[in-house]
Design a protein around this motif. Sequence first.
Motif, PDB file in Angstrom:
ATOM      1  N   ARG A   1      87.250 122.309  18.161  1.00 22.42           N
ATOM      2  CA  ARG A   1      87.124 123.549  19.191  1.00 22.42           C
ATOM      3  C   ARG A   1      87.569 124.347  18.732  1.00 22.42           C
ATOM      4  NH1 ARG A   1      90.854 119.199  20.242  1.00 22.42           N
ATOM      5  NH2 ARG A   1      92.444 119.046  18.706  1.00 22.42           N
ATOM      6  N   ALA A   2      87.841 124.776  17.397  1.00 21.27           N
ATOM      7  CA  ALA A   2      88.124 125.842  16.763  1.00 21.27           C
ATOM      8  C   ALA A   2      86.781 126.224  16.460  1.00 21.27           C
ATOM      9  CB  ALA A   2      89.040 125.986  15.379  1.00 21.27           C
ATOM     10  N   TYR A   3      85.218 125.790  15.933  1.00 20.83           N
ATOM     11  CA  TYR A   3      83.978 126.335  15.661  1.00 20.83           C
ATOM     12  C   TYR A   3      83.509 126.648  17.252  1.00 20.83           C
ATOM     13  CZ  TYR A   3      84.402 123.070  11.350  1.00 20.83           C
ATOM     14  OH  TYR A   3      85.433 122.917  10.197  1.00 20.83           O
ATOM     15  N   LYS A   4      83.830 125.813  17.972  1.00 24.90           N
ATOM     16  CA  LYS A   4      83.707 126.178  19.821  1.00 24.90           C
ATOM     17  C   LYS A   4      84.405 127.786  19.675  1.00 24.90           C
ATOM     18  CE  LYS A   4      82.196 122.561  22.158  1.00 24.90           C
ATOM     19  NZ  LYS A   4      82.404 121.425  23.022  1.00 24.90           N
ATOM     20  N   ALA A   5      85.312 128.029  19.497  1.00 17.74           N
ATOM     21  CA  ALA A   5      85.980 129.209  19.652  1.00 17.74           C
ATOM     22  C   ALA A   5      85.821 130.377  19.269  1.00 17.74           C
ATOM     23  CB  ALA A   5      87.952 128.891  20.096  1.00 17.74           C
TER      24      ALA A   5
ATOM     25  N   PHE B   1      80.512 128.360  17.818  1.00 19.74           N
ATOM     26  CA  PHE B   1      79.231 127.441  17.293  1.00 19.74           C
ATOM     27  C   PHE B   1      79.385 127.206  18.418  1.00 19.74           C
ATOM     28  CE2 PHE B   1      80.650 128.599  12.745  1.00 19.74           C
ATOM     29  CZ  PHE B   1      79.886 128.671  11.907  1.00 19.74           C
ATOM     30  N   GLU B   2      77.599 126.513  18.553  1.00 18.35           N
ATOM     31  CA  GLU B   2      77.483 125.811  19.848  1.00 18.35           C
ATOM     32  C   GLU B   2      76.739 124.408  19.211  1.00 18.35           C
ATOM     33  OE1 GLU B   2      75.507 127.304  22.123  1.00 18.35           O
ATOM     34  OE2 GLU B   2      76.970 129.607  22.530  1.00 18.35           O
ATOM     35  N   LEU B   3      77.590 124.005  19.473  1.00 17.25           N
ATOM     36  CA  LEU B   3      76.400 121.893  19.242  1.00 17.25           C
ATOM     37  C   LEU B   3      75.107 122.006  19.518  1.00 17.25           C
ATOM     38  CD1 LEU B   3      78.167 118.537  19.950  1.00 17.25           C
ATOM     39  CD2 LEU B   3      75.862 118.854  19.933  1.00 17.25           C
TER      40      LEU B   3
END
Length: 168
Positions: A130-134, A137-139
């Motif tokens: 969640r922190a990376y996406k915010a 970052f995209e999977l």
Amino acid sequence: MPASISNYRIVPMDEQQAAAICEWRYDPPYNIYGWLPWEQMKALEVEFGSPTLRQEQYVAVLDDENILTGFAQYFPMIGVTRLGLGMHPGLCGHGRGAEFVRAIAEEARRRNPENEIDLEVLTWNGRAIRAYKAAGFELTDTYERQTPDGKKPFHCMVYHPDHQPRVL
């Protein structure tokens, strides 16, 4: 010269900071992210226990009061800077992760603007994802790789600085 991004400053990691990071203890299941004792890290010269690796790849992340809040590793690959990072366990889960991760990613971009920036995260670590996406970052991929506890599933996530963070 240290980079200043938001409320975090990225500075070269010194031995005192490295030793302090080895003392951090995370609650399960995050306890897998702990390090060996500092004297053992130094004796084995592993990761930031190696003066050369510490100088070339590791940084300390300080807050606006110069308190150690985390660390990052900028692992060089061909055309890619792979991030490794950790936040002080007392700060995890309090909504500061996206800003922390963005500061680290922007420093990676400043250091090697032509490189893609990515990281790997265990698929069960929803808090970090969640922190990376915010942070932007995209999977992009999911795969298994070897860990000290056997093969585990990981996501690869790539930084897109133009990404507009979504409210989660």
